[in-house]
Design an enzyme around this catalytic site. Structure first.
Site, PDB file in Angstrom:
ATOM      1  CB  ILE A   1      -0.986   0.079   1.165  1.00  0.00           C
ATOM      2  CG1 ILE A   1      -1.833   1.216   1.261  1.00  0.00           C
ATOM      3  CG2 ILE A   1      -0.191  -0.017   2.437  1.00  0.00           C
ATOM      4  CD1 ILE A   1      -2.975   1.313   1.982  1.00  0.00           C
TER       5      ILE A   1
ATOM      6  CB  ILE B   1       4.953   1.212   3.889  1.00  0.00           C
ATOM      7  CG1 ILE B   1       4.211   0.435   5.166  1.00  0.00           C
ATOM      8  CG2 ILE B   1       4.499   2.460   3.752  1.00  0.00           C
ATOM      9  CD1 ILE B   1       2.604   0.219   5.142  1.00  0.00           C
ATOM     10  CE  LYS B   2       3.751   0.209  -4.857  1.00  0.00           C
ATOM     11  NZ  LYS B   2       2.856  -0.227  -5.968  1.00  0.00           N
ATOM     12  CB  ILE B   3       8.759   4.791   0.310  1.00  0.00           C
ATOM     13  CG1 ILE B   3       7.779   4.607   1.824  1.00  0.00           C
ATOM     14  CG2 ILE B   3       9.415   6.198   0.280  1.00  0.00           C
ATOM     15  CD1 ILE B   3       8.982   4.517   3.007  1.00  0.00           C
TER      16      ILE B   3
END
Length: 372
Positions: free
Chosen positions: A108, A139-141
Site C-alpha cells: 500500500i 509500505i510503498k515509498i
C-alpha cells in the site's frame, strides 16, 4: 493453464498480482488466483484504488457509514484502502507463513502528494503500518530524492518497504544503499533484522514507451532496430547491480545477522505496444530471487502461452550495455528519459489520487444522511 506460471515460480520468480479491489476479495477471485495461478503477493497503487473505488462495486455500505460519521474525504479513502489491504493480507497470510515472510505480501502506497516530502512520508508510512496492522504488509515509498532518506528511516524502524517508481540504474543503487543503511539503523536499535523485508520496484514497459517514441523520431533503420530493447536492457543491468551489491562485504555483514536481500521487483510489466509479444516483460526477465507483479491480462497471457526458458537475465549484461550505448549514440539522453519517467510517474499517481478524492467526496455527499 498454469504450467508456465509454475515454471516461472520454479525459476525463482515470485508472481504478484498488480491489482486489488473489494470485489476481487469478496468474490473469492484472489484466493482462486493464489490457489490456481501461483500468485503469492499483491501490489496496489493510487491508480488501482481510483479505478476500484470509482467503480463503486462493494464500497457503498462503507461509504454510507463514513458519510454518517462525517469523516473527511482523506480519512474515508484511508479507511477504505486499508480495509482492502488488510483483507487481502489475511487471504495471503498462509503464503506469508509458508515462505517465512518473503511472500504473501500486500503493498500500500503513501499518499503520492507527499512524494517530495521526507518527514511527511516517514509519518505516513508509520501511520499506514499501524492502520493496516498486518505483518505481511509492505509500505510503498517512491524512489524520489526525498524518498531515499525516508526509506532508510522507515526500514530502521522495522517496517517493511516496497520502494516504487525506480527507473534509473543510478537511483536503483541509491535505493539499495538506503535499504542497507536502514538495516544498519535497525541493527543499532536492537531490532530483529530477519523480520524486515523489502522489494525494489524497477519499472519496465514505460522505458520502452518513451525511448521507442524518441527512436521513431530519429527514424533511421538503426533506430528502428533498437525499438523494444531498452527496457529489458535497463532491467537486466539493474539485476547486475543487485548481484554486485548483495555480494558485498557490507551486505555479508548484515546477512550474518539474519537480514533479507531486497529483491528486485519488475513493475509495469504489461506490454503497451501491440507489436511486441504480450509476455515480453515476463519471460525475458526471468532470474532467481525476483518478483514480477503483473496486471491480470499479463498473468493470463503468461499462463496461456508464455514460453519460460530458464534464466533470461544473467549472461546478458554486455549486450544490454551495448544496446543502451547504441541508443545514447543516437542522441537520446538516458538521464533525460529516466527523470521524465519519474516525474510523470509521480504526477500520474497524484492525478489518480486527486480523482479519487473528488469521486469519493461526491459519494460521501450523496450518501450523507439528511437531518430531520
Amino acid at each position: 493453464m498454469t504450467d508456465a506460471l509454475k515454471r516461472l515460480s520454479d525459476e525463482g520468480v515470485a508472481i504478484w498480482l498488480d491489482d486489488l479491489s473489494r470485489k476481487r476479495i469478496t468474490s473469492g477471485n484472489l484466493a482462486e488466483l493464489i490457489d490456481q495461478s501461483h500468485v503469492v503477493g499483491v501490489t496496489t497503487n493510487p491508480s488501482i484504488f481510483q479505478k476500484a473505488i470509482s467503480s463503486g462495486d462493494g464500497y457503498e455500505q462503507q461509504l454510507a457509514d463514513l458519510a454518517a460519521r462525517k469523516v473527511t474525504v482523506d480519512e474515508a479513502i484511508r479507511m477504505i484502502t486499508t480495509a482492502d489491504v488488510r483483507d487481502a493480507a489475511d487471504i495471503l497470510r498462509p503464503v506469508f507463513d509458508r515462505t517465512d515472510g518473503q511472500d504473501g505480501r500486500v503493498s500500500i502506497e503513501v499518499d503520492p502528494r507527499l512524494a517530495h516530502e521526507t518527514t511527511a512520508t516517514i509519518a505516513e508510512a508509520k501511520q499506514l503500518a499501524w492502520l493496516v496492522d498486518r505483518p505481511n504488509t509492505l509500505i510503498k515509498i517512491p524512489a524520489t530524492k526525498a524518498g531515499l532518506p525516508a526509506i532508510t528511516e522507515v526500514i530502521g524502524k522495522g517496517i517493511s518497504v516496497n520502494v516504487t517508481l525506480i527507473f534509473s540504474l543510478e537511483r536503483y543503487r541509491a535505493v539499495m544503499d538506503a535499504y542497507l543503511s536502514g538495516l544498519e539503523k535497525a541493527k543499532a536499535a536492537g531490532l530483529d533484522l530477519s523480520l524486515i523485508h523489502s522489494v525494489a520496484s524497477f519499472f519496465v514497459s514505460r522505458v520502452d514507451s518513451e525511448i521507442d517514441k524518441r527512436l521513431d523520431a530519429v527514424g533511421t533503420d538503426e533506430a528502428k532496430a533498437l525499438k523494444g530493447k531498452a527496457a529489458l536492457a535497463n532491467a537486466r543491468l539493474a539485476y547486475e547491480a543487485y548481484e554486485e551489491v548483495f555480494s558485498s562485504d557490507r551486505w555479508n555483514a548484515l546477512e550474518r545477522l539474519g537480514a533479507n536481500k531486497q529483491r528486485p521487483l519488475w513493475a509495469s510489466t504489461g506490454v503497451k505496444d501491440p507489436a511486441y509479444k504480450d509476455t515480453l516483460y515476463v519471460v525475458d526477465l526471468v532470474a532467481p530471487n525476483t518478483v514480477n507483479t503483473m496486471p491480470e491480462a499479463t498473468l493470463e497471457a503468461t499462463a496461456d502461452h508464455g514460453q519460460v526458458a530458464g534464466d533470461t537475465v544473467r549472461g546478458t549484461y554486455a549486450q544490454a550495455r551495448a544496446e543502451l550505448g547504441a541508443v545514447a549514440k543516437l542522441g537520446i539522453s538516458y538521464d533525460d528519459v529516466v527523470q521524465l519517467l519519474e516525474d510523470e510517474g509521480v504526477e500520474k499517481f497524484e492525478a489518480s489520487w486527486n480523482d479519487l478524492l473528488k469521486s469519493t467526496e461526491a459519494e460521501l455527499a450523496r450518501l450523507a444522511p439528511t437531518e430531520a
